[in-house]
Design an enzyme around this catalytic site. Structure first.
Site, short mmCIF file in Angstrom:
data_model
loop_
_atom_site.label_atom_id
_atom_site.label_comp_id
_atom_site.label_asym_id
_atom_site.label_seq_id
_atom_site.Cartn_x
_atom_site.Cartn_y
_atom_site.Cartn_z
N VAL A 54 5.45 6.39 -7.63
CA VAL A 54 5.08 6.49 -5.89
C VAL A 54 5.92 5.67 -5.37
O VAL A 54 6.04 4.50 -5.23
CB VAL A 54 3.53 5.94 -6.16
CG1 VAL A 54 3.05 5.93 -4.70
CG2 VAL A 54 2.61 6.88 -6.85
N PRO A 55 6.71 6.31 -4.39
CA PRO A 55 7.91 5.59 -3.82
C PRO A 55 7.75 4.85 -2.67
O PRO A 55 8.29 4.98 -1.68
CB PRO A 55 8.74 6.96 -3.54
CG PRO A 55 7.79 8.07 -3.21
CD PRO A 55 6.57 7.82 -4.14
N CYS A 56 7.30 3.69 -2.94
CA CYS A 56 7.28 2.61 -1.92
C CYS A 56 8.30 2.22 -1.31
O CYS A 56 8.58 1.43 -0.26
CB CYS A 56 6.11 1.76 -1.97
SG CYS A 56 6.43 0.78 -3.61
N HIS A 57 9.32 2.23 -2.30
CA HIS A 57 10.76 1.86 -1.92
C HIS A 57 11.41 2.71 -0.77
O HIS A 57 12.43 2.25 -0.15
CB HIS A 57 11.84 1.94 -3.25
CG HIS A 57 11.88 3.21 -3.78
ND1 HIS A 57 11.05 3.92 -4.72
CD2 HIS A 57 12.77 4.22 -3.34
CE1 HIS A 57 11.34 5.18 -4.98
NE2 HIS A 57 12.59 5.30 -4.21
N ARG A 58 10.86 4.04 -0.35
CA ARG A 58 11.40 4.62 0.68
C ARG A 58 10.86 4.09 1.93
O ARG A 58 11.17 4.66 3.12
CB ARG A 58 11.00 6.03 0.43
CG ARG A 58 11.62 6.64 -0.64
CD ARG A 58 11.24 8.12 -1.13
NE ARG A 58 11.89 8.37 -2.36
CZ ARG A 58 11.30 9.49 -2.93
NH1 ARG A 58 10.36 9.97 -2.59
NH2 ARG A 58 12.01 9.87 -4.22
#
Length: 200
Positions: free
Chosen positions: A168-172
């Site tokens: 779940v791409p919270c790094h984006r």
């Protein structure tokens, strides 16, 4: 009275025996429906990751920095005490992560169990996959995306507590000035993921 028992302790089981016993325990737990949380670790360019799944899907991805033992204790407390290392149950997750880190996968197709999140945090985390591979959004843009433009800080908190980083791409999600901002795996891990996607 026999005093020899203290002098000649029972030999420890061979490593092969322990592995076999563990495998039997895994199989019995799975067969009898007693395995609520399966876990394994995988190596990655951002360090060793702990993967954990329930029968519903992948429930947790944890970085080394989060202390894997503590993460497992938390899972035992919040989900079920029946937590067992069962690598086979996480083969699909390990394979998809491998493909992602190898540049062959841009989106994950794994079933996810989002039961560790609630309320606004859950809402934010459910919307993060809509930020495509190689794209970024600001915390403010994510707040607008979920219909609460003033909740910039709460979006930051939702990203910081994301139980499924990478997948779940919270790094984006970045600060509005374009700087990376905080990340559960540390700033280097966030930059590694962003650079991997930018190169793809």
């Amino acid at each position: 009275m026999n005093h020899h028992t203290d002098l000649f302790p029972t030999p420890a089981p061979e490593p092969g025996t322990l592995a076999r016993l563990h495998r039997q325990l895994e199989e019995a737990a799975e067969r009898d429906g007693l395995l609520d949380v399966a876990y394994r670790t995988v190596d990655s360019p951002v360090g060793q990751l702990l993967l954990a799944a329930t029968p519903r899907g992948l429930v947790r991805v944890a970085f080394d920095t989060e202390d894997h033992d503590r993460v497992l204790e938390t899972l035992a407390g919040r989900l079920s005490p029946r937590v067992l290392r069962a690598p086979k149950r996480l083969d699909a997750a390990a394979r998809e992560l491998d493909e992602y880190f190898g540049g062959q996968r841009r989106a994950f197709g794994l079933p996810l169990d989002l039961s560790l999140s609630r309320g606004f945090r859950l809402l934010v985390q459910q919307n993060l996959p809509s930020i495509g591979y190689g794209q970024t959004r600001s915390y403010r843009q994510v707040a607008e995306l979920v219909g609460n433009p003033k909740a910039v800080r709460a979006v930051g908190s939702a990203c910081a507590t994301n139980p499924l980083p990478v997948v779940v791409p919270c790094h984006r999600v970045l600060r509005s000035d374009g700087t990376p901002g905080g990340y559960v795996g540390g700033p280097d891990a966030k930059l590694t993921l962003l650079n991997l996607e930018a190169a793809g």
